[in-house]
Design an enzyme around this catalytic site. Structure first.
Site, PDB file in Angstrom:
ATOM      1  N   ARG A 206       0.805  -1.217   0.000  1.00  0.00           N
ATOM      2  CA  ARG A 206       0.000   0.000   0.000  1.00  0.00           C
ATOM      3  C   ARG A 206       0.844   1.275   0.000  1.00  0.00           C
ATOM      4  O   ARG A 206       0.665   2.160  -0.846  1.00  0.00           O
ATOM      5  CB  ARG A 206      -0.906   0.053   1.251  1.00  0.00           C
ATOM      6  CG  ARG A 206      -2.170  -0.746   1.144  1.00  0.00           C
ATOM      7  CD  ARG A 206      -2.526  -1.331   2.494  1.00  0.00           C
ATOM      8  NE  ARG A 206      -1.527  -2.330   2.794  1.00  0.00           N
ATOM      9  CZ  ARG A 206      -1.662  -3.612   2.449  1.00  0.00           C
ATOM     10  NH1 ARG A 206      -2.755  -4.017   1.907  1.00  0.00           N
ATOM     11  NH2 ARG A 206      -0.699  -4.498   2.673  1.00  0.00           N
ATOM     12  N   THR A 207       1.774   1.389   0.960  1.00  0.00           N
ATOM     13  CA  THR A 207       2.514   2.650   1.132  1.00  0.00           C
ATOM     14  C   THR A 207       3.363   2.965  -0.100  1.00  0.00           C
ATOM     15  O   THR A 207       3.386   4.096  -0.584  1.00  0.00           O
ATOM     16  CB  THR A 207       3.396   2.550   2.396  1.00  0.00           C
ATOM     17  OG1 THR A 207       2.588   2.041   3.460  1.00  0.00           O
ATOM     18  CG2 THR A 207       3.965   3.888   2.781  1.00  0.00           C
TER      19      THR A 207
ATOM     20  N   LYS B  75      25.429  -6.095  -1.116  1.00  0.00           N
ATOM     21  CA  LYS B  75      26.892  -6.274  -1.198  1.00  0.00           C
ATOM     22  C   LYS B  75      27.588  -5.567  -0.030  1.00  0.00           C
ATOM     23  O   LYS B  75      28.791  -5.420  -0.015  1.00  0.00           O
ATOM     24  CB  LYS B  75      27.411  -5.691  -2.514  1.00  0.00           C
ATOM     25  CG  LYS B  75      26.822  -6.331  -3.754  1.00  0.00           C
ATOM     26  CD  LYS B  75      27.339  -5.604  -5.002  1.00  0.00           C
ATOM     27  CE  LYS B  75      26.509  -5.973  -6.223  1.00  0.00           C
ATOM     28  NZ  LYS B  75      26.735  -5.039  -7.331  1.00  0.00           N
TER      29      LYS B  75
ATOM     30  N   ARG C 145      11.117   3.737   3.775  1.00  0.00           N
ATOM     31  CA  ARG C 145      10.682   2.741   4.770  1.00  0.00           C
ATOM     32  C   ARG C 145      11.916   1.926   5.164  1.00  0.00           C
ATOM     33  O   ARG C 145      12.697   1.520   4.292  1.00  0.00           O
ATOM     34  CB  ARG C 145       9.622   1.806   4.199  1.00  0.00           C
ATOM     35  CG  ARG C 145       9.384   0.614   5.132  1.00  0.00           C
ATOM     36  CD  ARG C 145       8.165  -0.156   4.807  1.00  0.00           C
ATOM     37  NE  ARG C 145       6.969   0.631   5.076  1.00  0.00           N
ATOM     38  CZ  ARG C 145       5.749   0.111   5.057  1.00  0.00           C
ATOM     39  NH1 ARG C 145       5.561  -1.159   4.790  1.00  0.00           N
ATOM     40  NH2 ARG C 145       4.706   0.867   5.310  1.00  0.00           N
TER      41      ARG C 145
ATOM     42  N   HIS D 271       4.659   5.691  11.645  1.00  0.00           N
ATOM     43  CA  HIS D 271       4.210   5.578  10.249  1.00  0.00           C
ATOM     44  C   HIS D 271       3.270   6.775  10.039  1.00  0.00           C
ATOM     45  O   HIS D 271       2.056   6.635  10.000  1.00  0.00           O
ATOM     46  CB  HIS D 271       3.487   4.247  10.061  1.00  0.00           C
ATOM     47  CG  HIS D 271       3.206   3.869   8.637  1.00  0.00           C
ATOM     48  ND1 HIS D 271       3.403   4.719   7.567  1.00  0.00           N
ATOM     49  CD2 HIS D 271       2.718   2.710   8.104  1.00  0.00           C
ATOM     50  CE1 HIS D 271       3.063   4.090   6.446  1.00  0.00           C
ATOM     51  NE2 HIS D 271       2.643   2.880   6.748  1.00  0.00           N
TER      52      HIS D 271
HETATM   53  N1   CP Z   1      -0.408  -0.007   5.830  1.00  0.00           N
HETATM   54  C1   CP Z   1       0.808  -0.299   5.343  1.00  0.00           C
HETATM   55  O1   CP Z   1       1.818   0.296   5.715  1.00  0.00           O
HETATM   56  O2   CP Z   1       0.814  -1.303   4.392  1.00  0.00           O
HETATM   57  P1   CP Z   1       2.110  -1.743   3.576  1.00  0.00           P
HETATM   58  O3   CP Z   1       3.048  -2.428   4.534  1.00  0.00           O
HETATM   59  O4   CP Z   1       1.611  -2.690   2.513  1.00  0.00           O
HETATM   60  O5   CP Z   1       2.746  -0.524   2.997  1.00  0.00           O
END
Ligand code: CP
Length: 308
Positions: A59-60, A87, A109, A137
């Site tokens: 999603r993100t 590496k 992320r 998040h």
């Molecule tokens: N909600 C969320 O962060 O989903 P993802 O891990 O798929 O990005």
């Protein structure tokens, strides 16, 4: 006031209430834009954004990518799985090499808590935290607040319960900061082994019994059990967890009122939530995903406004 008070989006903890309100108001405008036949605006033309994903995401990652495209930014997509990180290249070397290609903003992320903050201290680009370990998040919490506001209006005095694996959840922590700043009442529910010991210091009460928690709330955020972050066995079995803390249709229909169901995804169907609840009219799970694009457009647009 049409400027954020921060140079980076590292966590909701660092935002003022007016920053959150500004992002949500701007997202309302972008939601209208992306529902037009021509969905693209030139707002970030000549801005280059690198999306760096050192941990899995559906999603993100896709949501940021489409938000950037709708704003006409140039984008670079990096995934550590097939990069020179394998590496032995360090985070700072990886990012500095990418930045030397004239990148203005980085969406990252990372599995380690504080990775986005570390980057913000060491590189010149604007940094957006797309999830750092079990820490924060921020864009998930913003899209959740936007989705609640859309369904229930002003968040002031709304009752929100966050259910499940709060201990390992960056979504939970960012949501607690965000919802409280917007005036909502937040409680958590789950087995005590999955609730952090510091929770009361955030002004958050724990309700052990799921039915009691659901009868208290207007909105229930169901969290995924994060088995990948659990070194210890914190509950006997998924079956027992789901018997005590899983939400099924029978429980939902037995409540005193009609509540809204949310889940950040990915869902473990049949563990924290059954399919008939996830796909029911009370669930806004896909609206959350849809709203993520407008909210991320707003966050990127406002942060770009701070590029000198
Ligand atoms: N909600 C969320 O962060 O989903 P993802 O891990 O798929 O990005």
């Amino acid at each position: 006031m049409n400027k954020l008070s921060v140079n980076h989006l590292l966590g909701i903890r660092y935002l003022e209430k007016r920053d959150i309100e500004l992002i949500l108001e701007t997202a309302t405008h972008f939601k209208e834009v992306i529902n037009r036949p021509i969905k693209k605006v030139p707002s970030l033309r000549d801005i280059t954004i690198a999306n760096l994903f050192f941990e899995n995401s559906t999603r993100t990652k896709l949501s940021f990518e489409i938000a950037e495209k709708r704003l006409s930014a140039d984008i670079l997509n990096f995934s550590s799985a097939n990069s020179s990180v394998k590496k032995g290249e360090t985070l700072i070397d990886t990012v500095n090499n990418i930045l030397s290609m004239k990148v203005d903003m980085v969406v990252m992320r990372h599995p380690n808590v504080g990775a986005a903050e570390f980057l913000a201290k060491h590189v010149k680009a604007k940094i957006v935290n797309a999830g750092d370990g079990a820490h924060e998040h921020p864009t998930q919490a913003l899209l959740d607040a936007f989705s609640i506001q859309e369904k229930h209006g002003d968040l002031k005095e709304k009752n929100i319960v966050i259910v499940g694996d709060v201990l390992h959840s960056r979504v939970a922590l960012s949501n607690i900061f965000c919802l409280q700043k917007l005036g909502a009442n937040v409680k958590v529910c789950g087995p005590l082994t999955l609730i952090p010991k510091y929770i009361s210091s955030l002004g958050v009460e724990v309700i052990i019994d799921l039915k009691e928690a659901l009868n208290w709330c207007d909105v229930a955020m169901m969290l995924r059990i994060q088995l990948e972050r659990q070194d210890l066995k914190l509950f006997p079995s998924l079956r027992e967890y789901s018997m005590l803390y899983g939400l099924d249709k029978e429980l939902l229909d037995s409540l005193d009122k009609r509540i809204t169901i949310m889940h950040p995804g990915p869902i473990n169907r049949g563990v924290e939530i059954t399919s008939d609840v996830a796909d029911s009219k009370q669930s806004i799970i896909l609206e959350q995903v849809q709203n993520g694009v407008a909210v991320r457009m707003a966050a990127l647009y406002l942060l770009a406004g701070r590029i000198e």
